[in-house]
Design a protein around this motif. Structure first.
Motif, PDB file in Angstrom:
ATOM      1  N   LYS A   1      -9.362   8.804  -7.976  1.00 52.75           N
ATOM      2  CA  LYS A   1      -9.975   8.625  -6.654  1.00 52.75           C
ATOM      3  C   LYS A   1     -11.504   8.660  -6.785  1.00 52.75           C
ATOM      4  CE  LYS A   1     -10.531   8.767  -2.095  1.00 52.75           C
ATOM      5  NZ  LYS A   1     -10.387   7.547  -1.290  1.00 52.75           N
TER       6      LYS A   1
ATOM      7  N   GLY B   1       0.306  10.282   2.989  1.00 48.99           N
ATOM      8  CA  GLY B   1      -0.567  10.285   4.170  1.00 48.99           C
ATOM      9  C   GLY B   1      -1.290  11.606   4.336  1.00 48.99           C
TER      10      GLY B   1
ATOM     11  N   LYS C   1      -6.236  11.064   3.057  1.00 54.82           N
ATOM     12  CA  LYS C   1      -4.889  10.633   2.698  1.00 54.82           C
ATOM     13  C   LYS C   1      -4.556  11.082   1.280  1.00 54.82           C
ATOM     14  CE  LYS C   1      -4.154   8.637   6.596  1.00 54.82           C
ATOM     15  NZ  LYS C   1      -4.624   7.285   6.947  1.00 54.82           N
TER      16      LYS C   1
ATOM     17  N   VAL D   1      -9.116  -2.170  -0.911  1.00 57.86           N
ATOM     18  CA  VAL D   1      -8.485  -2.876   0.211  1.00 57.86           C
ATOM     19  C   VAL D   1      -7.805  -4.125  -0.349  1.00 57.86           C
ATOM     20  CG1 VAL D   1      -8.874  -4.042   2.408  1.00 57.86           C
ATOM     21  CG2 VAL D   1     -10.225  -2.011   1.817  1.00 57.86           C
TER      22      VAL D   1
ATOM     23  N   LEU E   1     -12.750   5.391   1.633  1.00 58.73           N
ATOM     24  CA  LEU E   1     -11.474   4.768   2.001  1.00 58.73           C
ATOM     25  C   LEU E   1     -10.414   5.786   2.401  1.00 58.73           C
ATOM     26  CD1 LEU E   1     -11.195   2.048  -0.780  1.00 58.73           C
ATOM     27  CD2 LEU E   1     -11.961   1.752   1.569  1.00 58.73           C
ATOM     28  N   ASN E   2      -9.893   5.612   3.613  1.00 57.39           N
ATOM     29  CA  ASN E   2      -8.787   6.445   4.104  1.00 57.39           C
ATOM     30  C   ASN E   2      -8.959   7.929   3.777  1.00 57.39           C
ATOM     31  OD1 ASN E   2      -7.080   5.077   5.701  1.00 57.39           O
ATOM     32  ND2 ASN E   2      -5.479   4.710   4.184  1.00 57.39           N
TER      33      ASN E   2
ATOM     34  N   GLU F   1      -1.923   3.809  -0.803  1.00 58.27           N
ATOM     35  CA  GLU F   1      -2.201   4.095   0.613  1.00 58.27           C
ATOM     36  C   GLU F   1      -3.639   3.774   1.023  1.00 58.27           C
ATOM     37  OE1 GLU F   1      -0.821   8.018   1.682  1.00 58.27           O
ATOM     38  OE2 GLU F   1       1.159   7.659   0.828  1.00 58.27           O
ATOM     39  N   GLY F   2      -4.186   2.717   0.443  1.00 57.48           N
ATOM     40  CA  GLY F   2      -5.519   2.286   0.854  1.00 57.48           C
ATOM     41  C   GLY F   2      -6.638   3.226   0.454  1.00 57.48           C
ATOM     42  N   THR F   3      -6.385   4.103  -0.515  1.00 52.45           N
ATOM     43  CA  THR F   3      -7.420   5.075  -0.883  1.00 52.45           C
ATOM     44  C   THR F   3      -8.287   4.617  -2.050  1.00 52.45           C
ATOM     45  OG1 THR F   3      -5.974   6.252  -2.418  1.00 52.45           O
ATOM     46  CG2 THR F   3      -5.978   7.025  -0.125  1.00 52.45           C
TER      47      THR F   3
ATOM     48  N   ASP G   1     -13.636   5.508  -5.801  1.00 55.89           N
ATOM     49  CA  ASP G   1     -14.223   5.687  -4.465  1.00 55.89           C
ATOM     50  C   ASP G   1     -15.048   6.973  -4.434  1.00 55.89           C
ATOM     51  OD1 ASP G   1     -14.749   5.449  -1.750  1.00 55.89           O
ATOM     52  OD2 ASP G   1     -12.795   6.243  -1.132  1.00 55.89           O
TER      53      ASP G   1
ATOM     54  N   ALA H   1       0.823  -1.219   0.000  1.00 55.99           N
ATOM     55  CA  ALA H   1       0.000   0.000   0.000  1.00 55.99           C
ATOM     56  C   ALA H   1       0.852   1.263   0.000  1.00 55.99           C
ATOM     57  CB  ALA H   1      -0.946  -0.003   1.198  1.00 55.99           C
ATOM     58  N   THR H   2       2.079   1.169   0.565  1.00 51.73           N
ATOM     59  CA  THR H   2       2.952   2.348   0.592  1.00 51.73           C
ATOM     60  C   THR H   2       4.113   2.222  -0.393  1.00 51.73           C
ATOM     61  OG1 THR H   2       4.291   1.368   2.350  1.00 51.73           O
ATOM     62  CG2 THR H   2       2.465   2.782   3.034  1.00 51.73           C
TER      63      THR H   2
END
Lengths: 375, 375
Positions: free
Chosen positions: B357, B334, B370, B119, B366-367, B114-116, B361, B60-61
């Motif tokens: 994004k 982040g 971030k 998952v 999600l997150n 970063e989980g945005t 989403d 994720a990172t």
């Protein structure tokens, strides 16, 4: 605005200390190699067509080549891109750095996208120092299974050869007939190269490969003691492309790829398909990364034969996907393979790809039909 | 559906002949290394936090680590992912093959996101054989410029060290004070490791690095003759993290990255910022890929100091981007770095990220916040 990509052929920057080359898309692969070679560097993903292939094409198709087993493919070297989007905006992705995690990876969305999302107008590439030593071996196998097992065992040996090519019986026969190549009439031949900084290193690696060949019932193993001998061993493989090109028949070249342990199953399956359809398949490719190029010969003026080829290729794709493989290792999908995307990808993956195409190119202006991702 | 990612900690498959490992996201890096090591293989991008870092987090990172110069980062090893999208659909990307160009590269859209966007619930990784030999050297420099020049010249030498770490004067002082480390009180120290299959190979590479150190006015050069000596040379560097953790002050760690030729400029700029704001910066990092970790110490209960730190970090990001660098080499954006994305990326790139994004989403589930890419 008119973009004449072939004329955009300047090497814009070579920054050795930063391991970076910046090029326009029309630069020919071999020209970049020539420039980098002056500083002892190279751009590793070497397509067999490097004398004519442009880097824009290499990036758009995520080109591979004979050094993929050790060095990966084009995507592993693209640090950033300049792309003209369908609406005329200019997008700059990535960075000049070796590492960056700063927002989404837009770069890799365009690498391998076959010109369907944007027009690549500038490319930033990571470059590598040239290896300084090489060793070469050729092994001949009476049975396909033995050659396939050798490939699997090389992967498990802890050695990653810089090149690991396989030629099937028909490819060997073609070379013997047309070039008088000094190859035995066997079921398969593997050509392997190891590289490194020192001759000790490349010989050490080659010895491990030779031990694998011996343990896999190779009927003949030759190693090159000099560069000239290595060149002789390679000359047959290098001649294959032009031998095929000079054929008076039409031919179709495929690019199927499987996990390395399934190479034998793929080769056996290709032989079975050839037999079933009574078609002439010549197969060779990059065994070290599971990527084979079956060439099917046919007479394009014979409608029945063309239909047989279509049926045979459909079976080839079904077989590849059943073996956990992919429709294309390095050539891409284009128009020909677009109808087969559903064999490899689940519906959600295809929907996601379509939604990306729709997001970037809602009017479908770019390379219509390629990959079959239009709404 | 509830996804407890930390409990999804199974190594699902290790297929050595296919150079493939399939894991759940909760698998800890060190546990995968332990499993692969039994077969003489490893997953190269080694975060310093490998004992606790999960592979889901690494993906994720797009985690990097100390071996990035030679081995790249996590993205270079992710072949495919299973991802649960915000609307509950399950997306499978990529393939089990070393090479695949079959539709858009959905995999790398999620690596480093970063989980945005989704998952990650399953990860397919390419793995490498472990190197069998290593050589280590440490060089000390009285002037920062000399150390920076050494890094540039290593990159031009044709040798890619497996590790090339740099420590600044404050990092060295901290180690001397707190651990009694056997390091000279100098402006900078470089620790380098070379690896390969044979000792001849790693020594050959190390000799080239030592020649660079000598030509860059190193005031002390030590090479390790044995594994124990190498371990002693590395122990100081490895202790740095815990020495900092045990500090009674608060600290902020940054992750700025520049092209390797700009390392000196970045180190000098950090020293100037520290002086200007009268703040204690301790800087070390992965010079071989231009990635530095300045640590700023401060008293979190002192409001004036907290504001000074914010101003200093803003200047650090401005400096990095002016040097052609990136806000983050391996830690990600982040919340903290979200406001600075515009320093690095042009408007079209940020618009493109925002539209992705929005596509994946649309409800911002999600997150949130971030990377700062919400509409």
């Amino acid at each position: 605005m008119v973009l004449d990509l072939v004329r955009m052929n300047k090497i814009l920057e070579v920054r050795i200390a930063d391991r970076l080359a910046v090029v326009q898309p029309g630069v020919v692969y071999a020209d970049l190699q020539g420039r980098l070679g002056r500083d002892g560097f190279f751009f590793p993903p070497d397509p067999a067509s490097g004398k004519v292939a442009t880097l824009g094409g290499n990036v758009a198709t995520n080109a591979g080549g004979i050094k993929g087993a050790k060095y990966g493919t084009t995507k592993d070297y693209v640090l950033g891109l300049e792309v003209v989007l369908p609406d005329g905006r200019v997008l700059r992705t990535g960075s000049n750095c070796m590492k960056s995690v700063s927002g989404y990876d837009l770069t890799h969305l365009f690498v391998g996208s076959e010109g369907t999302l944007g027009v690549i107008t500038e490319i930033r590439l990571k470059i590598n120092p040239l290896p300084r030593a090489r060793s070469t071996a050729v092994a001949a196998f009476d049975r396909l299974q033995d050659a396939g097992r050798a490939v699997s065992q090389i992967m498990q040996s802890g050695i990653v050869p810089s090149v690991c090519e396989i030629l099937d019986r028909r490819a060997i026969a073609l070379l013997r007939e047309r070039t008088g190549a000094d190859l035995p009439a066997v079921a398969a031949v593997i050509l392997a190269e190891t590289d490194g900084y020192t001759p000790e290193e490349t010989r050490f690696q080659l010895e491990q490969l030779v031990a694998v060949f011996q343990g896999s019932r190779a009927v003949q193993i030759r190693t090159a003691a000099t560069d000239e001998e290595a060149e002789r061993l390679w000359s047959a493989r290098k001649a294959l492309g032009s031998v095929i090109m000079r054929s008076r028949l039409n031919f179709l070249v495929e690019d199927v790829t499987v996990p390395m342990s399934r190479i034998t199953a793929l080769l056996e399956g290709i032989a079975a398909i050839a037999l079933k359809y009574k078609l002439d398949f010549v197969t060779f490719g990059h065994a070290g990364d599971g990527n084979l190029h079956p060439h099917v010969f046919y007479d394009g003026s014979d409608r029945a034969q063309v239909e047989k080829v279509q049926a045979a290729v459909t079976e080839l794709f079904q077989l590849t996907c059943a073996l956990g493989g992919t429709l294309s290792g390095e050539h891409g999908i284009g128009l020909d393979k677009a109808p087969f995307m559903g064999l490899e990808h689940e519906a959600v993956a295809l929907e996601t790809m379509r939604s990306l195409k729709q997001l970037f190119d809602p009017q479908g202006l770019l390379n219509p039909g390629k990959m079959g991702l239009e709404a």
